[in-house]
Structure formats: C-alpha cells, structure tokens
Design a protein around this motif. Structure first.
Motif, PDB file in Angstrom:
ATOM      1  N   GLY A 129      62.732 -30.930 -29.401  1.00 14.98           N
ATOM      2  CA  GLY A 129      62.182 -30.174 -28.297  1.00 14.98           C
ATOM      3  C   GLY A 129      62.947 -28.899 -28.006  1.00 14.98           C
ATOM      4  N   MET A 130      64.236 -28.866 -28.346  1.00 14.08           N
ATOM      5  CA  MET A 130      65.050 -27.685 -28.102  1.00 14.08           C
ATOM      6  C   MET A 130      65.097 -26.757 -29.309  1.00 14.08           C
ATOM      7  SD  MET A 130      65.918 -28.222 -25.045  1.00 14.08           S
ATOM      8  CE  MET A 130      67.052 -26.860 -24.874  1.00 14.08           C
ATOM      9  N   GLU A 131      64.701 -27.235 -30.467  1.00 18.71           N
ATOM     10  CA  GLU A 131      64.763 -26.418 -31.671  1.00 18.71           C
ATOM     11  C   GLU A 131      63.614 -25.421 -31.703  1.00 18.71           C
ATOM     12  OE1 GLU A 131      64.509 -26.882 -36.545  1.00 18.71           O
ATOM     13  OE2 GLU A 131      64.590 -28.656 -35.250  1.00 18.71           O
ATOM     14  N   PRO A 132      63.881 -24.130 -31.969  1.00 23.00           N
ATOM     15  CA  PRO A 132      62.792 -23.136 -32.050  1.00 23.00           C
ATOM     16  C   PRO A 132      62.039 -23.238 -33.370  1.00 23.00           C
ATOM     17  CG  PRO A 132      64.889 -22.089 -32.486  1.00 23.00           C
ATOM     18  CD  PRO A 132      65.204 -23.526 -32.128  1.00 23.00           C
ATOM     19  N   ILE A 133      60.993 -22.435 -33.487  1.00 19.99           N
ATOM     20  CA  ILE A 133      60.207 -22.424 -34.728  1.00 19.99           C
ATOM     21  C   ILE A 133      61.098 -22.103 -35.922  1.00 19.99           C
ATOM     22  CG2 ILE A 133      58.324 -21.279 -35.966  1.00 19.99           C
ATOM     23  CD1 ILE A 133      57.300 -23.066 -33.807  1.00 19.99           C
ATOM     24  N   ILE A 134      61.946 -21.108 -35.799  1.00 21.58           N
ATOM     25  CA  ILE A 134      62.943 -20.817 -36.825  1.00 21.58           C
ATOM     26  C   ILE A 134      64.301 -20.647 -36.156  1.00 21.58           C
ATOM     27  CG2 ILE A 134      61.356 -19.730 -38.460  1.00 21.58           C
ATOM     28  CD1 ILE A 134      62.377 -17.009 -37.493  1.00 21.58           C
ATOM     29  N   THR A 135      65.341 -20.940 -36.887  1.00 22.12           N
ATOM     30  CA  THR A 135      66.703 -20.742 -36.425  1.00 22.12           C
ATOM     31  C   THR A 135      67.327 -19.572 -37.183  1.00 22.12           C
ATOM     32  OG1 THR A 135      67.608 -22.268 -38.066  1.00 22.12           O
ATOM     33  CG2 THR A 135      66.911 -23.206 -35.956  1.00 22.12           C
ATOM     34  N   TRP A 136      68.495 -19.165 -36.722  1.00 23.57           N
ATOM     35  CA  TRP A 136      69.163 -18.059 -37.406  1.00 23.57           C
ATOM     36  C   TRP A 136      69.557 -18.459 -38.829  1.00 23.57           C
ATOM     37  CZ3 TRP A 136      69.152 -13.132 -36.592  1.00 23.57           C
ATOM     38  CH2 TRP A 136      70.056 -12.317 -37.271  1.00 23.57           C
ATOM     39  N   LYS A 137      69.818 -19.735 -39.046  1.00 18.95           N
ATOM     40  CA  LYS A 137      70.145 -20.201 -40.389  1.00 18.95           C
ATOM     41  C   LYS A 137      68.937 -20.066 -41.312  1.00 18.95           C
ATOM     42  CE  LYS A 137      72.875 -23.668 -40.725  1.00 18.95           C
ATOM     43  NZ  LYS A 137      73.459 -25.029 -40.697  1.00 18.95           N
ATOM     44  N   ASP A 138      67.744 -20.361 -40.791  1.00 14.22           N
ATOM     45  CA  ASP A 138      66.527 -20.168 -41.587  1.00 14.22           C
ATOM     46  C   ASP A 138      66.360 -18.703 -41.972  1.00 14.22           C
ATOM     47  OD1 ASP A 138      65.892 -22.888 -41.260  1.00 14.22           O
ATOM     48  OD2 ASP A 138      64.875 -22.478 -39.365  1.00 14.22           O
ATOM     49  N   PHE A 139      66.639 -17.820 -41.020  1.00 18.71           N
ATOM     50  CA  PHE A 139      66.514 -16.387 -41.289  1.00 18.71           C
ATOM     51  C   PHE A 139      67.540 -15.931 -42.321  1.00 18.71           C
ATOM     52  CE2 PHE A 139      68.100 -12.105 -40.291  1.00 18.71           C
ATOM     53  CZ  PHE A 139      66.956 -11.368 -40.508  1.00 18.71           C
ATOM     54  N   GLN A 140      68.784 -16.364 -42.162  1.00 18.53           N
ATOM     55  CA  GLN A 140      69.835 -15.959 -43.087  1.00 18.53           C
ATOM     56  C   GLN A 140      69.532 -16.398 -44.515  1.00 18.53           C
ATOM     57  OE1 GLN A 140      73.409 -17.507 -41.068  1.00 18.53           O
ATOM     58  NE2 GLN A 140      74.218 -15.439 -41.127  1.00 18.53           N
ATOM     59  N   LYS A 141      68.934 -17.580 -44.647  1.00 20.37           N
ATOM     60  CA  LYS A 141      68.666 -18.119 -45.973  1.00 20.37           C
ATOM     61  C   LYS A 141      67.676 -17.259 -46.747  1.00 20.37           C
ATOM     62  CE  LYS A 141      66.038 -21.707 -46.355  1.00 20.37           C
ATOM     63  NZ  LYS A 141      65.493 -23.087 -46.277  1.00 20.37           N
ATOM     64  N   THR A 142      66.796 -16.578 -46.054  1.00 22.98           N
ATOM     65  CA  THR A 142      65.728 -15.838 -46.722  1.00 22.98           C
ATOM     66  C   THR A 142      65.866 -14.321 -46.644  1.00 22.98           C
ATOM     67  OG1 THR A 142      64.417 -16.009 -44.696  1.00 22.98           O
ATOM     68  CG2 THR A 142      64.035 -17.675 -46.384  1.00 22.98           C
ATOM     69  N   MET A 143      66.843 -13.817 -45.888  1.00 23.77           N
ATOM     70  CA  MET A 143      66.982 -12.367 -45.731  1.00 23.77           C
ATOM     71  C   MET A 143      67.623 -11.755 -46.970  1.00 23.77           C
ATOM     72  SD  MET A 143      66.342  -9.796 -43.899  1.00 23.77           S
ATOM     73  CE  MET A 143      66.746  -8.068 -43.926  1.00 23.77           C
ATOM     74  N   PRO A 144      66.930 -10.857 -47.662  1.00 22.22           N
ATOM     75  CA  PRO A 144      67.450 -10.280 -48.916  1.00 22.22           C
ATOM     76  C   PRO A 144      68.343  -9.065 -48.664  1.00 22.22           C
ATOM     77  CG  PRO A 144      65.218  -9.542 -48.568  1.00 22.22           C
ATOM     78  CD  PRO A 144      65.555 -10.424 -47.398  1.00 22.22           C
TER      79      PRO A 144
END
Length: 625
Positions: A447-462
């Motif tokens: 319930g507290m987790e957002p749709i994406i986290t900063w870790k999700d973003f970091q994993k895919t940011m080129p």
C-alpha cells in the motif's frame, strides 16, 4: 611471438594512446581553431568507430580537449551535456519502467498472438505488428528481448512435438521440458536506449554461451526466489527463463521438415526487422532520432517544425508501408507465395500442432490473471502522455500550449517529466477508502509502495547514452564556433551540380553502409554536423537531408553486429549469416525506397521542404560571421 600476441590483445590500449599522438602534428603545424577542432573531432570519431573505449567515455573527450586547445570554455562545453532531450528521456524512462515492472508489455504481446492464431502467415504478421507497436515506445533491444522468448516457445511447439504426442493431448506435453514465456528473467530490459547502442565487443559477449553455428551449449535456468513473508503479484512471478539448451539446440539442427526450418528463420528475423520499423515511428523510438532532434533544435533554434506530432505524421505511413511490404518480402522469401494456406483464419484448417500452440499461449495469458490496478494506471499514463504530446502543437489547429500566456516555454519534455514524476507518488495498491481488501495482512508494504521506485528508474536509465548525446552536441558546438563546419561546407561545393534528391540519396546509401559496422549513435553523431553544413552550402532545406539519413541509419539489419536486436535473434540459432544478409538486404532496400518516396511526397508539404527556410539562412549567416 609471445610479445606479438600480447600487443594484439592490448590493441585497444595502443589505439587509445597512439591515435592522439600521431594526429598531434595537425594542431601543432596549423595553430588555428579549425585545426584544433578537427583534431578533437577525428580523435573522438576514431574512438567511436573502433570502440576502443566505451562510447560514453569517448564522448567525454571534447569535455577536456576543447578547453585544452582553447576551442570552447569548460563551462560552455559542460552546458552541452544536458539538454532538453535528456529531460524528455527521463520522463519516458519512468513510464517505460512501469510498463516493464508490471508486465503490461507481456499482456499486450500475448493478447495479440492469441488474436492471430497459429497459422504461419498470420503468426508472422501478428508478431511483426506486436513488435512494431511495442518498439514505438520501448527500445528496439528491449522489445526484441521481450518478444523472442514468446516466439521461441511458439516455435518449439510448432517444430518439436511428434504427431503421436500431439494426439495424446496435454498429458504428454506437460511431461516435456518446461517452456516459460517470462520476459523479466531475460537480461534487464533497459527500456529505452542503453542496450540499443551496445558496442560490437559487447555484442560478442551477448551471444556468448549461445548456439551460433549449430553447436549446442547448456545454459542453466535462472530461478528467482520469493522473499518470505511477501506475496508477489501474479504478473511479477518469475518462472524458469527460456534459454537455448541441448534439447532445443538439437531440435534446431534437426527440423522435422524444410518448411519448419523456414518458419523458424522467418519468425526470428522478422522480430528484429519489426523492432527497427517500430523505432522509426516515434521521435523517442530510437536514440538516433533523439540525437537528431536535439542536434537540430540546437543548430536551428528558430525552427519550430519538428516535434512529436509532426514526426509521427511523417513516419507513421512509412512504418505501415514498410511493415506490410516487409511482411510480404519475408513471407515470399521463407514461406513461399501460398498466402491462402498460411494466412487462413478458419479453425477447420488448423492442424493439431497449431491447436496445441494456441492452447499453450492461452494458458500463459491466463496466468497473468485479470488486469491489475498498476497495469491500468500505467496504461492510462501511457495513453495520456501520447495524447498530450500530439495536442501540444498539432500544427493544423491550436494546441493546449496556446492556452498559456507565454508561448514556447513548454515542450514534450515538460509533459513526460510531469507524468513520470506522478508515477513516483501514486501508490501501487488500489485505494480501498476504508474497506479492508483481501490479503491486506499478507502484503502490508504494498500500500505504501508507488507505481515505480527510484531503484526501478535507476535500473533502466541509460546514462551512457545521455553522455554520448552530450558529446555529440559538444562536437557540433565546437565545429560551429571554430569555423570548421564552414570550411567543410566550402569543400563540398562540388556537389552543387547534383539535384537535391541525388544528394540525399547518396547520403542515405553512405550511412546505410557505414551503420552496418559502426554503432547507430556514433554514425549519426559524426554525420549530422557535416550534413547540416552541406545542406546550408547547397541551399537545401536541412530537413530534406537530415530526416531520411536519420531513418536510414536505423537500417543496420544485415549482420549480427549491426545492432543488438540482430545479435539477440542470431543467438537463438535458427538463422545463419547468409540468411540475415539475404533478408536484411531486401528490408534495407525497401526502407530506402519508401523513405525517399516519403520525403519527396508528403514530407515536402508537411515540412515545407521545397524552400530554403529563413531559420536555416540565419544559421548560415551566423556560421559565416
């Protein structure tokens, strides 16, 4: 002999050291800004072409050599490495990371396969349409890595089962080696551009431990352990990954018939080609189009003619025509001309093998369950971003940007960053408004987790591509300020006797050849400043040359090292080099002809290419000054 072998192993290091030293007489004997800029440009280009150092690292060369030779101040060079396109990329990455995390791409792909059925011709068309659609928004590499396991599972069902096993039903099938359509257990789907621009050296490691020439290798299945005390969403389950193994490799070498082998070749190669076609459609589809957009806006700041909407209107017909013609080409080349048999949708004409394949795909789709709340939110943001991009400045009617008092402050990057920011705030769990949902005790943290986290973003940011693009802008800025671009333009005056369409055609053919051996971002970064100067010198609308060249650079489809999608497809072992060259040459010619027709028909009216624009004249005057 040992010393020679050691030197050969260290050729990259030797190249990095000796190339700058051998070229050093150029700025020393000709102490001018043009010579110094040419020195930096040649050194950087050699590093990019040879890939002796990573592309991103080579892009940092102008950051220290320009100030060293007095071409640009350090602060001026630094400003070139972060532009509006970087923000656009950040926002798109946020939405793409959400698509990957919640498996929305897998649901779309499986659904489209179910709609097509198992007839080879329709299956080919379906997979090409699905791959093209996904590649419009995700990188070509990510799309190929996601779709190929699904294709491989279908091919195994079409090729490997004996008729007796098929007649026996599902019991014998379930005893066979498990096949997984999961895509998240493939190498991380860095969703926009990081894998798309993998170097040739990286491509060889990408194909390592794969069957390249019929030699079987064993790849251990990847298993994902669930954390204790946490209930995983059905769409995030990670079963065994589908990888080539001794049994499947043996099947690839011993097909039941020549027809089965041709089906495998056709479907595999079509995924790489469809990913390329889809990447052409949107301005964010490939790194080359983003590099073109930022370079064009930086070179011609007064030109407000290229945005998401105008690019889409120009490229969508190209992609649709290429998709249809390429489908006919691949069908004719591998499956023959019997379209009535291979494209029939009648259930009465389906074989047991095709029925079993459809049943397996349907079972995989049903495993996803009902569409989840995070998938709905991601899909909504995906559609909303596209609509806002289209309606910002559509051109034929006033867009929503005209509602603001100050014009020109908002770009496509504004929309993408805003929506991407919201994905960090919206919770992944559907609001219950006081009602207690089932399973609340099992997953209290969701319930507290957002749709994406900063870790999700970091994993895919080129980030490598961000630096690479910045290096290209720095080279262009140095060429402009030093006067090198003007000097190059004067050397090309001999081409003024050729008609504009011939100049564009020659440029397209040249980059189509070069990009088969040099990475796409490096190719476009090297050629863009030269072509801008050439167009201004010959008084040709720069877009008349730049747009076709940008598209043709993506047509590196003839060799496994041409781009990572080719390498991924080649690694599955269904096709050989000669198959890729034969099929890729046809796709290359198809794309070149369609792009040239497009730029000389609806491209002229859309971008006003029949006149030399005032924004190009202003830039030309600035260069001469």
């Amino acid at each position: 002999m040992g010393l020679l072998k050691g030197l050969l192993r260290a050729w990259k290091l030797l190249l990095v050291i000796f190339v700058p030293l051998l070229l050093l007489p150029l700025p020393m004997l000709h102490p001018s800004s043009e010579a110094a800029c040419a020195y930096v440009l040649i050194v950087t280009a050699v590093y990019w072409v040879s890939e002796a150092v990573p592309l991103g690292a080579a892009a940092l060369v102008p950051a220290f050599l320009y100030p060293f030779f007095g071409v640009l101040r350090s602060s001026e060079v630094a400003a070139e490495y972060f532009k509006n396109t970087t923000l656009l990329l950040v926002g798109v990455i946020c939405v793409a990371a959400a698509v990957e995390k919640w498996n929305l791409h897998k649901r779309i792909a499986l659904r489209m396969v179910l709609m097509a059925g198992a007839k080879p011709g329709m299956l080919l068309l379906c997979f090409m349409c699905c791959t093209t659609l996904l590649s419009m928004w995700l990188s070509n590499t990510s799309t190929t890595a996601m779709v190929m396991p699904i294709v491989e599972a279908v091919l195994q069902e079409l090729v490997s089962a004996d008729e007796e096993q098929l007649m026996a039903g599902n019991s014998s099938t379930e005893e066979a080696e498990p096949i997984s359509l999961d895509v998240n257990t493939q190498p991380s789907l860095e969703l926009i551009f990081v894998n798309e621009d993998t170097s040739n050296a990286d491509l060889s490691s990408l194909m390592q431990n794969k069957n390249l020439n019929g030699v079987p290798t064993t790849t251990n299945p990847v298993k994902t352990a669930n954390h204790q005390g946490k209930k995983q969403h059905p769409s995030q389950e990670k079963p065994l990954v589908l990888t080539p193994c001794p049994r499947t490799q043996e099947l690839k070498r011993k097909y039941k018939s020549q027809h089965d082998q041709m089906i495998c070749k056709c479907l595999s190669l079509s995924i790489s080609y469809a990913a390329t076609i889809g990447g052409l459609t949107t301005i964010i589809g490939t790194s080359t189009s983003l590099i073109f957009l930022e370079h064009f806006n930086n070179q011609y700041p007064a030109a407000e003619v290229v945005n998401f909407g105008t690019w889409f209107l120009f490229s969508l017909p190209i992609s649709l025509i290429m998709l249809v013609v390429s489908w006919f080409w691949m069908h004719w080349l591998f499956l023959g001309c019997n379209f009535k048999e291979t494209c029939s949708l009648s259930k009465k004409k389906k074989t047991k093998r095709e029925e079993l394949s459809e049943k397996r795909i349907r079972a995989e789709y049903e495993k996803l369950g009902a569409i989840s709340y995070p998938e709905m939110v991601t899909g909504f943001f995906f559609i909303l971003m596209t609509v806002l991009w289209f309606t910002r400045e559509p051109g034929f009617v006033p867009g929503w940007d005209s509602f603001f008092e100050k014009k020109g402050y908002r770009t496509d990057a504004t929309v993408s960053v805003f929506l991407g920011f919201l994905l960090f705030l919206i919770p992944a769990k559907k609001p219950c408004f006081g009602k207690k949902n089932d399973g609340e005790d099992q997953e209290p943290s969701l319930g507290m987790e957002p749709i994406i986290t900063w870790k999700d973003f970091q994993k895919t940011m080129p980030w490598e591509i961000v630096i690479l693009v910045g290096g290209g802008y720095a080279l262009a800025s140095g060429s402009k300020s030093s006067g090198l671009s003007t000097w190059i333009g004067h050397q090309m005056l001999s081409l003024s006797s050729l008609p504009p369409w011939a100049v564009t055609l020659l440029a397209c053919i040249l980059v189509s050849i070069v990009t088969e051996f040099v990475s796409n971002p490096a190719t476009i970064t090297i050629f863009l400043p030269i072509l801008c100067t050439l167009s201004e010198t010959l008084h040709i609308n720069p877009l008349y040359t730049l747009i076709p060249v940008t598209m043709c650079i993506s047509f590196a489809v003839m060799l496994p090292v041409g781009n990572p999608p080719n390498a991924i497809v080649f690694s599955y072992g269904h096709c050989q080099i000669k198959d890729m060259v034969k099929a890729g040459l046809g796709v290359n010619v198809i794309g070149l002809v369609i792009v040239m027709v497009a730029i000389n028909t609806w491209g002229i009216s859309l971008f006003h290419l029949d006149t030399f624009p005032t924004w190009a004249q202003a830039s030309n005057i600035t260069h001469q000054a």
